[in-house]
Structures are given as structure tokens and as C-alpha cells.
Write a protein that holds these residues in place. Structure first.
Motif, PDB file in Angstrom:
ATOM      1  N   LEU A  24      -5.621   4.845   4.420  1.00 25.03           N
ATOM      2  CA  LEU A  24      -7.046   5.167   4.265  1.00 25.03           C
ATOM      3  C   LEU A  24      -7.464   6.344   5.143  1.00 25.03           C
ATOM      4  O   LEU A  24      -8.648   6.681   5.199  1.00 25.03           O
ATOM      5  N   GLY A  25      -6.508   6.945   5.847  1.00 23.19           N
ATOM      6  CA  GLY A  25      -6.825   8.082   6.706  1.00 23.19           C
ATOM      7  C   GLY A  25      -7.459   7.703   8.023  1.00 23.19           C
ATOM      8  O   GLY A  25      -8.116   8.523   8.661  1.00 23.19           O
ATOM      9  N   VAL A  26      -7.257   6.459   8.448  1.00 27.52           N
ATOM     10  CA  VAL A  26      -7.852   5.952   9.685  1.00 27.52           C
ATOM     11  C   VAL A  26      -6.792   5.939  10.784  1.00 27.52           C
ATOM     12  O   VAL A  26      -5.699   5.391  10.593  1.00 27.52           O
ATOM     13  N   LYS A  27      -7.105   6.523  11.932  1.00 24.21           N
ATOM     14  CA  LYS A  27      -6.182   6.500  13.059  1.00 24.21           C
ATOM     15  C   LYS A  27      -6.229   5.137  13.748  1.00 24.21           C
ATOM     16  O   LYS A  27      -7.249   4.430  13.701  1.00 24.21           O
ATOM     17  N   THR A  28      -5.123   4.780  14.405  1.00 25.06           N
ATOM     18  CA  THR A  28      -5.039   3.465  15.032  1.00 25.06           C
ATOM     19  C   THR A  28      -4.614   3.567  16.495  1.00 25.06           C
ATOM     20  O   THR A  28      -3.871   4.464  16.893  1.00 25.06           O
ATOM     21  N   LEU A 214     -13.236 -12.936  -0.477  1.00 24.12           N
ATOM     22  CA  LEU A 214     -13.751 -11.697   0.096  1.00 24.12           C
ATOM     23  C   LEU A 214     -15.242 -11.630  -0.193  1.00 24.12           C
ATOM     24  O   LEU A 214     -15.685 -12.039  -1.268  1.00 24.12           O
ATOM     25  N   ALA A 215     -16.006 -11.114   0.760  1.00 23.38           N
ATOM     26  CA  ALA A 215     -17.451 -10.951   0.547  1.00 23.38           C
ATOM     27  C   ALA A 215     -17.914  -9.716   1.308  1.00 23.38           C
ATOM     28  O   ALA A 215     -17.467  -9.461   2.431  1.00 23.38           O
ATOM     29  N   ASP A 216     -18.814  -8.932   0.678  1.00 23.92           N
ATOM     30  CA  ASP A 216     -19.294  -7.708   1.322  1.00 23.92           C
ATOM     31  C   ASP A 216     -20.806  -7.744   1.524  1.00 23.92           C
ATOM     32  O   ASP A 216     -21.461  -8.767   1.270  1.00 23.92           O
ATOM     33  N   ASP A 217     -21.359  -6.631   1.959  1.00 27.91           N
ATOM     34  CA  ASP A 217     -22.801  -6.546   2.243  1.00 27.91           C
ATOM     35  C   ASP A 217     -23.631  -6.238   1.000  1.00 27.91           C
ATOM     36  O   ASP A 217     -24.843  -6.061   1.102  1.00 27.91           O
ATOM     37  N   PHE A 218     -22.992  -6.171  -0.158  1.00 28.56           N
ATOM     38  CA  PHE A 218     -23.682  -5.778  -1.387  1.00 28.56           C
ATOM     39  C   PHE A 218     -23.812  -6.947  -2.365  1.00 28.56           C
ATOM     40  O   PHE A 218     -24.039  -6.747  -3.550  1.00 28.56           O
ATOM     41  N   GLY A 219     -23.656  -8.157  -1.839  1.00 28.47           N
ATOM     42  CA  GLY A 219     -23.812  -9.342  -2.677  1.00 28.47           C
ATOM     43  C   GLY A 219     -22.603  -9.695  -3.503  1.00 28.47           C
ATOM     44  O   GLY A 219     -22.690 -10.536  -4.405  1.00 28.47           O
ATOM     45  N   ILE A 308      -5.637  -6.738   0.702  1.00 25.66           N
ATOM     46  CA  ILE A 308      -6.671  -7.475   1.430  1.00 25.66           C
ATOM     47  C   ILE A 308      -7.042  -6.780   2.737  1.00 25.66           C
ATOM     48  O   ILE A 308      -8.211  -6.764   3.133  1.00 25.66           O
ATOM     49  N   ILE A 309      -6.084  -6.182   3.418  1.00 27.66           N
ATOM     50  CA  ILE A 309      -6.383  -5.496   4.681  1.00 27.66           C
ATOM     51  C   ILE A 309      -7.268  -4.276   4.425  1.00 27.66           C
ATOM     52  O   ILE A 309      -8.240  -4.030   5.160  1.00 27.66           O
ATOM     53  N   LYS A 310      -6.966  -3.515   3.395  1.00 30.10           N
ATOM     54  CA  LYS A 310      -7.823  -2.367   3.063  1.00 30.10           C
ATOM     55  C   LYS A 310      -9.234  -2.822   2.718  1.00 30.10           C
ATOM     56  O   LYS A 310     -10.221  -2.179   3.098  1.00 30.10           O
ATOM     57  N   GLU A 311      -9.338  -3.926   1.995  1.00 32.92           N
ATOM     58  CA  GLU A 311     -10.669  -4.442   1.652  1.00 32.92           C
ATOM     59  C   GLU A 311     -11.421  -4.857   2.907  1.00 32.92           C
ATOM     60  O   GLU A 311     -12.637  -4.648   3.015  1.00 32.92           O
ATOM     61  N   GLN A 312     -10.723  -5.422   3.875  1.00 38.71           N
ATOM     62  CA  GLN A 312     -11.368  -5.755   5.148  1.00 38.71           C
ATOM     63  C   GLN A 312     -11.958  -4.514   5.813  1.00 38.71           C
ATOM     64  O   GLN A 312     -13.084  -4.545   6.318  1.00 38.71           O
ATOM     65  N   LEU A 313     -11.197  -3.437   5.807  1.00 40.02           N
ATOM     66  CA  LEU A 313     -11.662  -2.198   6.431  1.00 40.02           C
ATOM     67  C   LEU A 313     -12.849  -1.617   5.678  1.00 40.02           C
ATOM     68  O   LEU A 313     -13.817  -1.140   6.277  1.00 40.02           O
ATOM     69  N   ARG A 314     -12.784  -1.667   4.344  1.00 37.93           N
ATOM     70  CA  ARG A 314     -13.912  -1.153   3.539  1.00 37.93           C
ATOM     71  C   ARG A 314     -15.188  -1.949   3.817  1.00 37.93           C
ATOM     72  O   ARG A 314     -16.256  -1.387   4.036  1.00 37.93           O
ATOM     73  N   CYS A 323     -12.650  -4.283  -5.274  1.00 36.17           N
ATOM     74  CA  CYS A 323     -12.152  -5.200  -6.302  1.00 36.17           C
ATOM     75  C   CYS A 323     -13.242  -6.082  -6.896  1.00 36.17           C
ATOM     76  O   CYS A 323     -12.946  -6.979  -7.689  1.00 36.17           O
ATOM     77  N   ALA A 324     -14.503  -5.838  -6.542  1.00 40.75           N
ATOM     78  CA  ALA A 324     -15.574  -6.729  -6.996  1.00 40.75           C
ATOM     79  C   ALA A 324     -15.679  -6.775  -8.512  1.00 40.75           C
ATOM     80  O   ALA A 324     -15.881  -7.834  -9.099  1.00 40.75           O
ATOM     81  N   GLY A 325     -15.525  -5.638  -9.173  1.00 42.72           N
ATOM     82  CA  GLY A 325     -15.684  -5.590 -10.620  1.00 42.72           C
ATOM     83  C   GLY A 325     -14.548  -6.207 -11.394  1.00 42.72           C
ATOM     84  O   GLY A 325     -14.639  -6.375 -12.614  1.00 42.72           O
TER      85      GLY A 325
END
Length: 447
Positions: A24-28, A214-219, A308-314, A323-325
Motif C-alpha cells: 500500500l506504499g506505507v513505510k513501517t 469487518l466494519a468501517d466508518d461508512f456503515g 484482511i490486513i490491508k482492509e484493517q489499514l484502510r 470489499c463492502a460491495g
């Protein structure tokens, strides 16, 4: 998306998170104890900070050192992985107080669902089936006896703040109750700093089936099918598979609906797992919620195609999950995960730390290995004994089992004893081949 995150863990899960972040282009930033200074995650990360000596209490559980490492390296967020501080509400709160995003649920959710007695009450209130249990914490053995007399033996004593089988005792006879109650409270206090326990009616010979959510801030809330984790030793999972051979389409939908109902009841965000017991009649009951990613998440990834890890970061960065749709999810093929531990199954799974002289991993289609080990690595006695996770996928369960046989035979580890021979024996049992394993699998098979 974040620019830089700190991974507050070690071993294979630390490396797994770092690889997802890099895509995802994120440094660690890695944190490490003195014992882990030469491990692969430390070399893989963009930066690394030593946080203390080998004992976990002075390093991976040292909140102030971890927070300081994140702040001084300019991180925006912290991923706790699993174990250590992953379900510690105080750590999540400390992250927020230092302007760091905790990649997981809110401290309030961790506390609410981490207390098993309170979680039961919440699930009952929102209509999720629960095993008959005590009304909250049971403080006196007299009250425990009254509950057991009312619902009938056997009963299960469980630590309110528990996990991993600690602070848990089965009681099959009235004369066993007092000693089991005292022992469970003492073990809970030692393991979690909280001696509270509660009681449940013991479900005999259940399956352990869990739903990844999984659950996000967009319902958006999704249930990513199920995992069957019934093969356990002393409440510790040894092998997981997805989907469960016990579920049909209707039962899968019903359990998924219940899991999403649980998520909505506590306004949950990020990845989590709703764990259920499935009895012999096909009824399921809420057991607990794990407010983090789990060791066995790869089998769900293999049958759904969701990282799942990428979804956590998103989700943690304020984006909607990708993956909501796609919901509702149906399993694509079958996956099995074998936990390869540095343990000797011929001697009661005795831990076997030491130096690894050979480490040849299997390959080919449908084979995935999650590990931080190489030839020359040392398995430390200070931490969990996991060496690797072997995950196999097949177009159906039969192919997955055949692929598991082949991959286990190819997996060569020398210098220490491992659980590879145990897993090879599991695959040859009639019970496993027929998909009929329950939580008493070890006792029934004698493995």
C-alpha cells in the motif's frame, strides 16, 4: 492512507503486516527486544527500534517504550497484530493520547467485548444466541453451586477477562465445583490481573466455528464466511479450515447475520471475530469476540480473496473497506491452516526452543507459508512457540487435504522438534477426513 506505521509485535505476524503495508506504499517501523535483533521482521522494516530486554514484560508489553518509538520515528498509527497488547484498551487509549491511530477498534469496544461476562449480556440483549450462563460475575462458590444446580451439570467456569483457555475449568460433578472455582479464579488473576469468573452450561462435544467480520466508518459491516477451529489442545487451536464442513448455506447465512448483529450492537470498527459453539443438533451459541486480527486469518483470505490486513489499514486510515460491495460472501474452494510450532507432540507437546539448522518450505500451486524463520534462526524460549503457518488451498476439501499431505511432507525443519508429524497424523484420521472433528478430537483420537 498512512505514510508510516509502527508494528507493535514480532515474528510472522509482524512480517505479514509489513508486507501488506509495503504493497500500500506505507513505510513501517519494527520494534524488537534484544533477543529479536537479528530476526527477519527487523531487517525487513524501513526502520527498527529496540524497546527492551528479552522478557516480554520489559519489551513487547512495555507500552511507554512502544509509544515513544512510534512518536520519535514520526509514525501516524500503530498496528498491534495479535497477542501482547492487541486487546489492551489502555494501550489503545495511550495511542490516542499521543496522536497515534490504533489500528483496531476503540478502547471502549475492547473493554466491552474483552470482558466475557459483559459481552454475553450485550449479545443476549441484541438477540444473538448465547449459552445459558450466570448473570454476570460470580464471586462466591455458593452462587456458583446454585447456578450449577439450576442448569444442571456439566458447567464451565470461565475467566471474565480470559482467553487462550486460561482461567477455564470444566466441572462435571458437584464435588469438583469448589476446587475448580478456586483454581479458575487464581489462574485468571495470575494471567490477566483479574480474578473475576462467570459460569456457563457446558455444551458437550461442540464444534468451534467463528465468523470473520469487518466494519468501517461508512456503515459497512461484512461477514467473511466462517472458519472451523475445532481441533484444539487445552483450548489452544492447532489446525483451522474454511469453510466449516459442518455448515450448509442456510446455517452459514444465519451465523453471518448473527455476527453482523453483534458488530452493530457494539458499534464495532475494523477487523474482529465472533466465535460460536455449534452443538450436535445444529444450534449455535455466541462464545466470545476477539477484537483483533487472528492467527488463522489466512484461511479466510484464501476462500474470499480479501486481504484482511490491508482492509484493517484502510479502515483505520478513514477509508471505506474495499470489499463492502462484494457481500454476501460465498466460499471459493477450501483452505486449511496448520500451525507449525516448536513443540514435541511425542512428549505432550513440550516446547522445543533452539537453533534451526534446516528450513525448507513447500511450494507449488495453492501453498502459502507465513513465517519469519530461516535456516540459522533461533527459536527463543521467551515467546510463543510458533515457527510458521502452512496454508493450503484446493478447489474442494479433498484437494486441500491432498495438498496438505504433499506440503507437510515437503516442509523440512531440522534442529528442533515441530508439530509437522502431528498434523500428518491428523490428516489420516477418519474423523478429519469425514469433516466430523469436534473440540474433543485429541481425546477421541488419542493423538
Amino acid at each position: 492512507m498512512f505514510d508510516k506505521i509502527l508494528v507493535a509485535n514480532r515474528g510472522e505476524v509482524a512480517l505479514r503486516i509489513m508486507r501488506a503495508a509495503r504493497e500500500l506504499g506505507v513505510k513501517t517501523v519494527a520494534v524488537y527486544s534484544v533477543a529479536d535483533k537479528d530476526t527477519l521482521p527487523v531487517r525487513y522494516a524501513d526502520e527498527a527500534v529496540c524497546i527492551g530486554p528479552a522478557p516480554a514484560g520489559k519489551s513487547y508489553l512495555n507500552m511507554s517504550n512502544i509509544i515513544a518509538a512510534a512518536v520519535t520515528t514520526g509514525c501516524q498509527a500503530v498496528h498491534p497484530g495479535y497477542g501482547f497488547l492487541a486487546e489492551n484498551a489502555d494501550f489503545a487509549r495511550a495511542c490516542a493520547e499521543n496522536d497515534l491511530v490504533f489500528i483496531g477498534p476503540s478502547p471502549e469496544c475492547i473493554e466491552r467485548m474483552g470482558n466475557k461476562a459483559a459481552a454475553r449480556e450485550t449479545m443476549t440483549a441484541c438477540g444473538v444466541p448465547t449459552v445459558p450462563g450466570s448473570d454476570g460475575v460470580v464471586e462466591r462458590v455458593e452462587d456458583a453451586r446454585a447456578f450449577a444446580d439450576r442448569v444442571g451439570y456439566p458447567v464451565l467456569i470461565k475467566a471474565s477477562a480470559g482467553g487462550g483457555g486460561k482461567g477455564m475449568r470444566e466441572v462435571h460433578k458437584p464435588e469438583e465445583l469448589e476446587s475448580a472455582f478456586t483454581a479458575a479464579r487464581a489462574e485468571a488473576q495470575a494471567a490477566f490481573g483479574n480474578g473475576d469468573v462467570y459460569l456457563e452450561k457446558l455444551v458437550l462435544r461442540p464444534r468451534h466455528v467463528e465468523i470473520q467480520v469487518l466494519a468501517d466508518d461508512f456503515g459497512n459491516q461484512v461477514a467473511l464466511c466462517e472458519r472451523d477451529c475445532s481441533i484444539q489442545r487445552r483450548h489452544q487451536k492447532l489446525l483451522e479450515e474454511a469453510p466449516s464442513p459442518a455448515l450448509n448455506d442456510q446455517l452459514r447465512r444465519d451465523m453471518g447475520v448473527a455476527a453482523v448483529k453483534a458488530v452493530r450492537a457494539v458499534d464495532y470498527r475494523n477487523a474482529g471475530t465472533i466465535e460460536f459453539l455449534l452443538d450436535e443438533s445444529g444450534k449455535f451459541y455466541f462464545m466470545e469476540m476477539n477484537t483483533r486480527v487472528q492467527v488463522e486469518h489466512p484461511v479466510t483470505e484464501q476462500i474470499t480473496g480479501v486481504d484482511i490486513i490491508k482492509e484493517q489499514l484502510r479502515i483505520a486510515s478513514g477509508e471505506p473497506m474495499s470489499c463492502a460491495g462484494q457481500a454476501p460472501f460465498s466460499p471459493n474452494g477450501h483452505a486449511i491452516e496448520f500451525r507449525i510450532n516448536a513443540e514435541d507432540p511425542e512428549h505432550d507437546f513440550r516446547p522445543c526452543p533452539g537453533n534451526i539448522t534446516r528450513f525448507d518450505v513447500p511450494g507449488g500451486p495453492g501453498v502459502r507459508v507465513e513465517s519469519y524463520i530461516q535456516a540459522g534462526s533461533t527459536i527463543s524460549p521467551f515467546y510463543d512457540s510458533m515457527v510458521a503457518k502452512l496454508i493450503v488451498w484446493g478447489k474442494d476439501r479433498e484437494e486441500a487435504i491432498a495438498r496438505g499431505r504433499r506440503a507437510l511432507a515437503e516442509f523440512k525443519i531440522e534442529g528442533i522438534a515441530t508439530t509437522i508429524p502431528f498434523h500428518q497424523k491428523v490428516l489420516e484420521t477418519d474423523i478429519f477426513q469425514k469433516g466430523e472433528a469436534r473440540t474433543d478430537f485429541i481425546e477421541v483420537t488419542g493423538l
